[in-house]
Design a protein around this motif. Sequence first.
Motif, PDB file in Angstrom:
ATOM      1  N   TYR A  31       0.835  -1.208   0.000  1.00 22.46           N
ATOM      2  CA  TYR A  31       0.000   0.000   0.000  1.00 22.46           C
ATOM      3  C   TYR A  31       0.863   1.249   0.000  1.00 22.46           C
ATOM      4  O   TYR A  31       0.566   2.223  -0.703  1.00 22.46           O
ATOM      5  CB  TYR A  31      -0.918  -0.011   1.224  1.00 22.46           C
ATOM      6  CG  TYR A  31      -1.798   1.218   1.309  1.00 22.46           C
ATOM      7  CD1 TYR A  31      -2.942   1.327   0.530  1.00 22.46           C
ATOM      8  CD2 TYR A  31      -1.479   2.275   2.160  1.00 22.46           C
ATOM      9  CE1 TYR A  31      -3.743   2.451   0.598  1.00 22.46           C
ATOM     10  CE2 TYR A  31      -2.267   3.403   2.224  1.00 22.46           C
ATOM     11  CZ  TYR A  31      -3.406   3.480   1.441  1.00 22.46           C
ATOM     12  OH  TYR A  31      -4.190   4.610   1.509  1.00 22.46           O
ATOM     13  N   TRP A  32       1.930   1.243   0.790  1.00 20.80           N
ATOM     14  CA  TRP A  32       2.824   2.397   0.888  1.00 20.80           C
ATOM     15  C   TRP A  32       3.377   2.769  -0.487  1.00 20.80           C
ATOM     16  O   TRP A  32       3.369   3.940  -0.887  1.00 20.80           O
ATOM     17  CB  TRP A  32       3.950   2.072   1.866  1.00 20.80           C
ATOM     18  CG  TRP A  32       4.956   3.154   2.098  1.00 20.80           C
ATOM     19  CD1 TRP A  32       6.051   3.435   1.347  1.00 20.80           C
ATOM     20  CD2 TRP A  32       4.961   4.112   3.166  1.00 20.80           C
ATOM     21  NE1 TRP A  32       6.749   4.484   1.875  1.00 20.80           N
ATOM     22  CE2 TRP A  32       6.102   4.924   2.990  1.00 20.80           C
ATOM     23  CE3 TRP A  32       4.134   4.353   4.247  1.00 20.80           C
ATOM     24  CZ2 TRP A  32       6.420   5.963   3.864  1.00 20.80           C
ATOM     25  CZ3 TRP A  32       4.450   5.387   5.122  1.00 20.80           C
ATOM     26  CH2 TRP A  32       5.569   6.172   4.922  1.00 20.80           C
ATOM     27  N   GLU A  33       3.864   1.780  -1.213  1.00 17.83           N
ATOM     28  CA  GLU A  33       4.461   2.057  -2.518  1.00 17.83           C
ATOM     29  C   GLU A  33       3.397   2.370  -3.572  1.00 17.83           C
ATOM     30  O   GLU A  33       3.647   3.162  -4.483  1.00 17.83           O
ATOM     31  CB  GLU A  33       5.311   0.868  -2.955  1.00 17.83           C
ATOM     32  CG  GLU A  33       6.535   0.642  -2.071  1.00 17.83           C
ATOM     33  CD  GLU A  33       7.345  -0.570  -2.497  1.00 17.83           C
ATOM     34  OE1 GLU A  33       6.860  -1.306  -3.390  1.00 17.83           O
ATOM     35  OE2 GLU A  33       8.448  -0.766  -1.949  1.00 17.83           O
ATOM     36  N   SER A  34       2.217   1.776  -3.472  1.00 19.01           N
ATOM     37  CA  SER A  34       1.168   2.049  -4.454  1.00 19.01           C
ATOM     38  C   SER A  34       0.651   3.474  -4.367  1.00 19.01           C
ATOM     39  O   SER A  34       0.137   4.014  -5.355  1.00 19.01           O
ATOM     40  CB  SER A  34       0.005   1.067  -4.264  1.00 19.01           C
ATOM     41  OG  SER A  34      -0.682   1.322  -3.046  1.00 19.01           O
ATOM     42  N   GLN A  35       0.779   4.105  -3.208  1.00 24.88           N
ATOM     43  CA  GLN A  35       0.342   5.484  -3.041  1.00 24.88           C
ATOM     44  C   GLN A  35       1.450   6.504  -3.300  1.00 24.88           C
ATOM     45  O   GLN A  35       1.280   7.689  -3.053  1.00 24.88           O
ATOM     46  CB  GLN A  35      -0.204   5.685  -1.625  1.00 24.88           C
ATOM     47  CG  GLN A  35      -1.406   4.831  -1.309  1.00 24.88           C
ATOM     48  CD  GLN A  35      -2.545   5.032  -2.294  1.00 24.88           C
ATOM     49  OE1 GLN A  35      -2.992   6.148  -2.507  1.00 24.88           O
ATOM     50  NE2 GLN A  35      -3.021   3.959  -2.903  1.00 24.88           N
TER      51      GLN A  35
ATOM     52  N   GLN B 126       5.766  10.604  -0.010  1.00 24.59           N
ATOM     53  CA  GLN B 126       5.163  11.809  -0.573  1.00 24.59           C
ATOM     54  C   GLN B 126       3.658  11.638  -0.762  1.00 24.59           C
ATOM     55  O   GLN B 126       2.867  12.522  -0.415  1.00 24.59           O
ATOM     56  CB  GLN B 126       5.833  12.148  -1.909  1.00 24.59           C
ATOM     57  CG  GLN B 126       5.358  13.458  -2.523  1.00 24.59           C
ATOM     58  CD  GLN B 126       6.080  13.772  -3.818  1.00 24.59           C
ATOM     59  OE1 GLN B 126       6.938  13.006  -4.254  1.00 24.59           O
ATOM     60  NE2 GLN B 126       5.757  14.891  -4.423  1.00 24.59           N
ATOM     61  N   GLY B 127       3.242  10.492  -1.306  1.00 24.36           N
ATOM     62  CA  GLY B 127       1.817  10.259  -1.501  1.00 24.36           C
ATOM     63  C   GLY B 127       1.066  10.071  -0.200  1.00 24.36           C
ATOM     64  O   GLY B 127      -0.061  10.561  -0.048  1.00 24.36           O
ATOM     65  N   ILE B 128       1.667   9.359   0.757  1.00 28.94           N
ATOM     66  CA  ILE B 128       1.007   9.154   2.052  1.00 28.94           C
ATOM     67  C   ILE B 128       0.854  10.485   2.785  1.00 28.94           C
ATOM     68  O   ILE B 128      -0.173  10.741   3.438  1.00 28.94           O
ATOM     69  CB  ILE B 128       1.816   8.155   2.905  1.00 28.94           C
ATOM     70  CG1 ILE B 128       1.861   6.777   2.221  1.00 28.94           C
ATOM     71  CG2 ILE B 128       1.225   8.034   4.306  1.00 28.94           C
ATOM     72  CD1 ILE B 128       0.518   6.105   2.080  1.00 28.94           C
ATOM     73  N   ASP B 129       1.848  11.352   2.696  1.00 31.02           N
ATOM     74  CA  ASP B 129       1.755  12.660   3.346  1.00 31.02           C
ATOM     75  C   ASP B 129       0.579  13.467   2.798  1.00 31.02           C
ATOM     76  O   ASP B 129      -0.080  14.199   3.547  1.00 31.02           O
ATOM     77  CB  ASP B 129       3.061  13.438   3.154  1.00 31.02           C
ATOM     78  CG  ASP B 129       4.077  13.127   4.244  1.00 31.02           C
ATOM     79  OD1 ASP B 129       3.652  12.776   5.364  1.00 31.02           O
ATOM     80  OD2 ASP B 129       5.281  13.214   3.990  1.00 31.02           O
TER      81      ASP B 129
END
Length: 510
Positions: free
Chosen positions: A470-474, A478-481
């Motif tokens: 999930y972390w890398e897919s978002q 930068q995307g999670i932030d």
Amino acid sequence: MIISLVLMGKSRFHWLCFPFLRLTGSFRRCPPSKRSLIIGIVCVIYLFFVVSQFGYSLQSQDRRTDKDKYRHTRGLYNLETSDALPDSVPTRSNVVYITLKTKRLKPANIRGTIRPKLRKKVRRNITAGSAFTQNKLATLEQDAGQINLNFESNTSLGEIRDVNYKTLDLFHKSHIDEQTDSHISSIRIYSQRAPPWLSTQDVKAMRFLADSKVLRVKEVFHGDSPSLLIFQGETGVSVTDQRNTERNDACGGRCGIINSPVDNTEVFAFHLDRVLGLNRTLPAVSRMFSFLHDGQPCPVISWDASLYPEGLAAGSSTVRLTWGEYQSSLKQRCWLKNISPKPDSGCSTVHHFEWSKMALFDFLLQIHSRLDQSCCGFRPRLEDLCVELGHHGRCVDQNHIQLANIVHRGHDPRHLVFTNNKGFFDRNEDNLDFRLLEGIKELPEQVVSVLRSRKLREKLLQSLFLDQTYWESQGGRQGIDKLIDVIERRVKVLLTYINAHGVKVITMNA
């Protein structure tokens, strides 16, 4: 004039050189023994000076080398994939060391209702065989090596007639997908234990959903509800016990529900629920299947048979309430202090505090599918489902609008289970659905304290980092932030709402 200047320059030169000339003259008149002694002393002094300078240069070079090594290695740890850390890593309980990636693999998909574009050559019809097309079967033959398709009839389930099963048995000569090929789990916990808001059962469920071998995949239809795509993972339950269990359950053994890639907010909702301390969602992770959705990461949710105590044909344990009945139950504060309501009160089986927890959770994620299915509390867009299906026109008679997806376990009717958590991250602060908070006069103190502590971002980062897929897919950090930025802005709006409307913050232990 010129002659005088020349004579003056010569006199100054002789004056400057006089001590040196006198010293050399004295040195020549000295006996040879003294002369040798003086030369030896001068050589010793010179040798000492050279050696000291050489040692100082070596020491300075070593210091520069150490600084360069520290500069290149500080902050980097040789982390292992097991739960225990190597001895060289400075550990502290409940700490997750996050390794940031500067390159975003994919842009963050922050909208929860983006519909995937259908290919013109492959049309998906809503039938019993819609989950796996001929192209998917061809892919499966390459991945699994041997496929056995079994179309089961309803006779094995007896009374369940409106439930159709299409099973896909996968006999593994090799592993199904890339994640199970490797022994490295996609659930990464680098500290000695997981964060405290995740229980041992949560971690076990996450590891099962992310890493277990897929033995079989079913598409289950039950009534008018959307079909469920369930996979059965490898477990220690025997084949006989699995068949006996499957007579009354859609899953024999241990299973997970595979959702569409656009429903990725299910994973974020699970971690937000645990960080806030609500513990009302089912464990969810992101996983890639080589035989589904072209290998895109899909949210996988833990299967819970207790939500269907009478079987899939009867549906889940759902509370039937209209908006008017819901508002009336909020005023009566049903089941507060474990006092049974009167038979004619119109109270449901749900405890009063559960509505406050659900309203707060739904507001942060802007989930309107439970309390505001007709999108009456905000300005929907033309592509929203409530507008496409014509539900938005029901807002004229709001009191008779039916609530949806109010689910509880069969053995625990007092507490809700938050399922189908399709949230929206693309709503601005001027278009939030405040209808979700209507009638709520109290909010849980434990949750509000987390929101006020300004540690929500830190905890969410630690929690979401565990799910590597999930972390890398978002898009990584930068995307999670960006997702957390949206939640933090809504937290500020919620805290302002609490102060402006006099909402009480109380302890809710029920």
